[in-house]
Design a protein around this motif. Structure first.
Motif, short mmCIF file in Angstrom:
data_model
loop_
_atom_site.label_atom_id
_atom_site.label_comp_id
_atom_site.label_asym_id
_atom_site.label_seq_id
_atom_site.Cartn_x
_atom_site.Cartn_y
_atom_site.Cartn_z
N PHE A 1 18.40 -1.57 34.52
CA PHE A 1 19.01 -2.05 33.27
C PHE A 1 18.15 -1.57 32.10
N THR A 2 18.81 -1.00 31.09
CA THR A 2 18.08 -0.48 29.92
C THR A 2 18.81 -0.87 28.64
N ARG A 3 18.26 -0.43 27.52
CA ARG A 3 18.79 -0.78 26.20
C ARG A 3 20.21 -0.25 25.97
N GLU A 4 20.48 0.92 26.57
CA GLU A 4 21.82 1.49 26.40
C GLU A 4 22.56 1.47 27.72
N ILE A 5 23.75 0.89 27.68
CA ILE A 5 24.54 0.81 28.91
C ILE A 5 25.97 1.29 28.61
N HIS A 6 26.73 1.53 29.65
CA HIS A 6 28.16 1.80 29.50
C HIS A 6 28.93 0.62 30.07
N ILE A 7 29.98 0.25 29.36
CA ILE A 7 30.91 -0.75 29.92
C ILE A 7 32.30 -0.12 29.93
N GLU A 8 33.22 -0.77 30.57
CA GLU A 8 34.60 -0.27 30.64
C GLU A 8 35.25 -0.47 29.27
N ARG A 9 35.88 0.60 28.77
CA ARG A 9 36.49 0.53 27.43
C ARG A 9 37.46 -0.65 27.31
N ASN A 10 38.21 -0.92 28.35
CA ASN A 10 39.19 -2.01 28.20
C ASN A 10 38.57 -3.39 28.42
N ASP A 11 37.25 -3.45 28.55
CA ASP A 11 36.58 -4.75 28.55
C ASP A 11 36.19 -5.16 27.14
N PHE A 12 36.60 -4.34 26.17
CA PHE A 12 36.37 -4.70 24.76
C PHE A 12 37.71 -4.64 24.03
N MET A 13 37.93 -5.61 23.10
CA MET A 13 39.12 -5.55 22.26
C MET A 13 38.74 -5.88 20.82
N GLU A 14 39.36 -5.10 19.94
CA GLU A 14 39.07 -5.35 18.53
C GLU A 14 39.74 -6.60 18.01
N ASP A 15 41.02 -6.75 18.41
CA ASP A 15 41.75 -7.95 17.99
C ASP A 15 42.20 -8.71 19.22
N PRO A 16 41.28 -9.40 19.82
CA PRO A 16 41.62 -10.01 21.12
C PRO A 16 42.47 -11.25 20.96
N PRO A 17 43.39 -11.45 21.89
CA PRO A 17 44.08 -12.74 21.92
C PRO A 17 43.09 -13.82 22.37
N ARG A 18 43.47 -15.07 22.18
CA ARG A 18 42.54 -16.16 22.47
C ARG A 18 42.08 -16.15 23.93
N LYS A 19 42.99 -15.76 24.80
CA LYS A 19 42.67 -15.83 26.24
C LYS A 19 41.90 -14.60 26.76
N PHE A 20 41.53 -13.71 25.89
CA PHE A 20 40.76 -12.55 26.32
C PHE A 20 39.30 -12.97 26.45
N PHE A 21 38.81 -13.02 27.68
CA PHE A 21 37.47 -13.58 27.90
C PHE A 21 36.39 -12.52 28.02
N ARG A 22 36.74 -11.30 27.66
CA ARG A 22 35.73 -10.25 27.77
C ARG A 22 35.11 -10.02 26.38
N LEU A 23 34.69 -8.77 26.10
CA LEU A 23 33.90 -8.60 24.90
C LEU A 23 34.77 -8.36 23.65
N ALA A 24 34.35 -8.94 22.54
CA ALA A 24 34.98 -8.72 21.24
C ALA A 24 33.92 -9.05 20.20
N LEU A 25 34.16 -8.61 18.99
CA LEU A 25 33.18 -8.85 17.93
C LEU A 25 32.88 -10.35 17.83
N GLY A 26 31.60 -10.67 17.94
CA GLY A 26 31.19 -12.08 17.83
C GLY A 26 31.32 -12.86 19.13
N ARG A 27 31.85 -12.23 20.17
CA ARG A 27 32.00 -12.97 21.43
C ARG A 27 30.92 -12.60 22.44
N GLU A 28 30.71 -13.49 23.37
CA GLU A 28 29.64 -13.32 24.35
C GLU A 28 30.22 -13.16 25.75
N VAL A 29 29.65 -12.22 26.51
CA VAL A 29 30.03 -12.09 27.93
C VAL A 29 28.76 -12.02 28.78
N ARG A 30 29.00 -12.20 30.08
CA ARG A 30 27.90 -12.07 31.04
C ARG A 30 27.98 -10.67 31.64
#
Ligand code: ATP
Ligand code: MG
Length: 558
Positions: free
Chosen positions: A382-411
């Motif tokens: 694990f390092t400072r720069e990682i790759h995640i799946e593009r569709n695990d991020f949404m710019e305008d996520p619906p409420r039920k989107f539990f993955r990554l979005a601006l201001g949101r936290e994921v594990r």
């Protein structure tokens, strides 16, 4: 022993009954009779599992017999390929490997016997005339003018045919049965034809070759087969099977027909695939989209899963179309137990963790297979720069989107909690990078304050990632029954998205040494098999065997 066998289908019921009545002295012997003119497919798997499986269950014997009576289409290459495929499926025919061509001498003698009994004659009509004389299902046929030839004349002509004195097509040997028989197969069927062609095993020894119907029943009889199981298109041939053995008065096995495997969205025919291969639409008989053993194996299907599938579909008399979801369920079930888990990102989006040291690398401990503790653990950098799946991020996520979005936290799987702080876009407005912060106290999947994080996503360290090509497959045809479709050109029924090639996928570094043929679960994505043809040492290419869930069913509903 027989009492312990539960009758599960009509074939096993017949065998149970035969054992109880002492028919065949309680013996069970079956055979699988492929023609060595191509590679085996899933339909053949059903036949092998039935023929060989039944014999194993009853502690009987099973034979592998190549039905090699057509010198023009057959080849040793296919003989070897078929043997390899059956072994791969897990069956061992021991020393009971036979070739119909080994019986050519005996078959010839049996043909002479029929002539002597006035049960066979040499006919000299050409193909067109023969067709006209044959009649139709509604009209009886007519006797050929040559049907009255004497025994002597027939014997002489047949021997001359074999001696090479006539060109192909000049004469044939026919059974003398009944040209008005309601079953067209019984209207004096052809038993032998002239073929001036070298045979892959007998060379130029023969100028006449026996037809399937004549060869098959006699081969079964010579080998002492008890139950000759074949697909239902041979139902009309059964009276002929019986007629030949009865007229020759030799040991008489029983032919039983069952429904062939019909799989939705799939064609099970060598003949229909050949043009797709020749046109380059498929890369060969081992194209991972093919239902051939070679294609399925390259795709990552296991023999255990194929056998389990054949067990699940069972055996019936009537045509039925099997849902492909059943095959997919079976392979998932098998791979879930055994495939080691790894992390791989197919459509990478870079994430920079701004509060993590630039020169630090941590080793995260990851479980290889939660279904099988014996597979142990591994370390993932694990390092400072990682790759995640593009569709695990949404710019305008619906409420039920539990993955990554601006201001949101994921594990992060096996890692820290991260929170997205910035979204970086290129000139076209496409997101090219995310900036996140991590919580140093969140290692191990929880935090001291016990705060809730709903989503867990996979990732790969950018500095360590293995850059790889991944090939995604979908079903080859869009039509549920492509081989019965009115559109006879299969090309028009193809699914244009059956192959998608992804390059630049980011995989966890340990996969660099993954061996061809090995299968992994990419967490959250599916099962992937290292391609045995195109992978190079240190540069594995992955074929997606199957997704984790039935995504097709979802697509269909939309
Ligand atoms: P194809 O039509 O693809 O060329 P085939 O029937 O010509 O296949 P063979 O080598 O003649 O292939 O078949 C060997 C055995 O496999 C035969 O006993 C045949 O009945 C059986 N078989 C072929 N297709 C199927 C199927 N779809 N389901 C079950 N058994 C099958
Ligand atoms: Mg066939």
């Amino acid at each position: 022993m027989s009492e312990t066998v539960v009758s599960k289908d009509f074939i096993r019921e017949i065998i149970n009954e035969d054992i109880n009545t002492g028919k065949f002295d309680g013996r069970v012997m079956t055979r699988f009779p492929p023609e060595p003119n191509g590679y085996l497919h899933l339909g053949h798997a059903k036949s092998i599992c039935l023929n060989f499986g039944v014999a194993e269950e009853y502690h009987g014997l099973y034979n592998l017999r190549f039905d090699d009576t057509n010198p023009v289409k057959e080849d040793d290459e296919f003989v070897e390929g078929i043997k390899r495929d059956i072994q791969w499926l897990g069956f061992d025919w021991g020393d009971r490997l036979y070739f119909a061509s080994d019986y050519f001498d005996q078959l010839y003698e049996f043909a002479l016997q029929l002539i002597r009994k006035e049960k066979a004659y040499v006919d000299s009509l050409n193909q067109e005339e023969m067709r006209a004389y044959r009649g139709t299902p509604h009209e009886p046929g007519r006797n050929s003018p040559h049907r009255v030839r004497s025994i002597e004349e027939n014997l002489n002509l047949f021997k001359q045919m074999q001696a090479g004195e006539f060109p192909d097509g000049a004469h044939v040997l026919r059974a003398k049965i009944d040209m008005a028989h309601p079953n067209l197969t019984m209207r004096d069927p052809v038993l032998y034809r002239i073929r001036h062609a070298d045979h892959h095993r007998t060379g130029d020894r023969w100028c006449v070759y026996p037809m399937y119907d004549f060869t098959h029943c006699i081969s079964d009889s010579i080998e002492g087969v008890t139950h000759s199981l074949c697909t239902w298109e041979f139902e009309n041939n059964r009276p002929l099977y019986d007629w030949i053995l009865d007229e020759l008065d030799i040991y008489h096995p029983q032919q039983i027909e069952f429904a062939p495997l019909n799989l939705a969205y799939t064609v099970l025919s060598k003949r229909l695939y050949r043009p797709l291969i020749e046109q380059g639409i498929l890369s060969g008989w081992d194209d991972p989209r093919m239902p051939t053993f070679a294609g399925l194996r390259r795709r990552g299907y296991t023999p255990e899963a194929i056998r389990a599938f054949c067990g699940r579909i069972g055996v019936a008399k009537k045509h039925n179309l099997i849902d492909i979801a059943l095959l997919e369920f079976t392979i998932r079930e098998d791979l879930n137990k055994r495939a080691p888990r790894v992390m791989g990102v197919l459509d990478p989006l870079k994430v920079v963790i701004t509060n993590y040291s630039v020169d630090k690398t941590e080793k995260m401990e990851a479980v290889n297979n939660p279904e099988d503790e014996s597979q142990g653990k591994r370390e993932v950098p694990f390092t400072r720069e990682i790759h995640i799946e593009r569709n695990d991020f949404m710019e305008d996520p619906p409420r039920k989107f539990f993955r990554l979005a601006l201001g949101r936290e994921v594990r992060l799987r096996y890692g820290y909690y991260i929170t997205c702080t910035d979204v970086i876009k290129n000139d076209q407005g496409r997101v090219v990078e995310l900036r996140c912060t991590y919580d140093p106290e969140s290692h191990g999947g929880s935090t001291p304050d016990g705060r809730k994080v709903r989503g867990t996503i996979h990732w790969v360290s950018a500095a360590h990632a293995l850059d790889a090509e991944v090939r995604l497959y979908d079903r080859l045809f869009n039509d549920p029954e492509p081989d019965t479709s009115e559109d006879t050109t299969l090309e028009n029924l193809l699914n244009p998205h059956s192959l998608q090639i992804l390059t630049g996928c980011k995989l966890e570094p340990g996969l660099v040494d993954a061996e061809p043929g090995h299968i992994f679960q990419f967490e959250r994505l599916g099962y992937f098999c290292v391609d045995t043809v195109d992978s190079k040492p240190g540069a594995p290419i992955f074929n997606r065997t199957i997704t984790l869930r039935d995504t097709w069913a979802k697509k269909q509903k939309i």
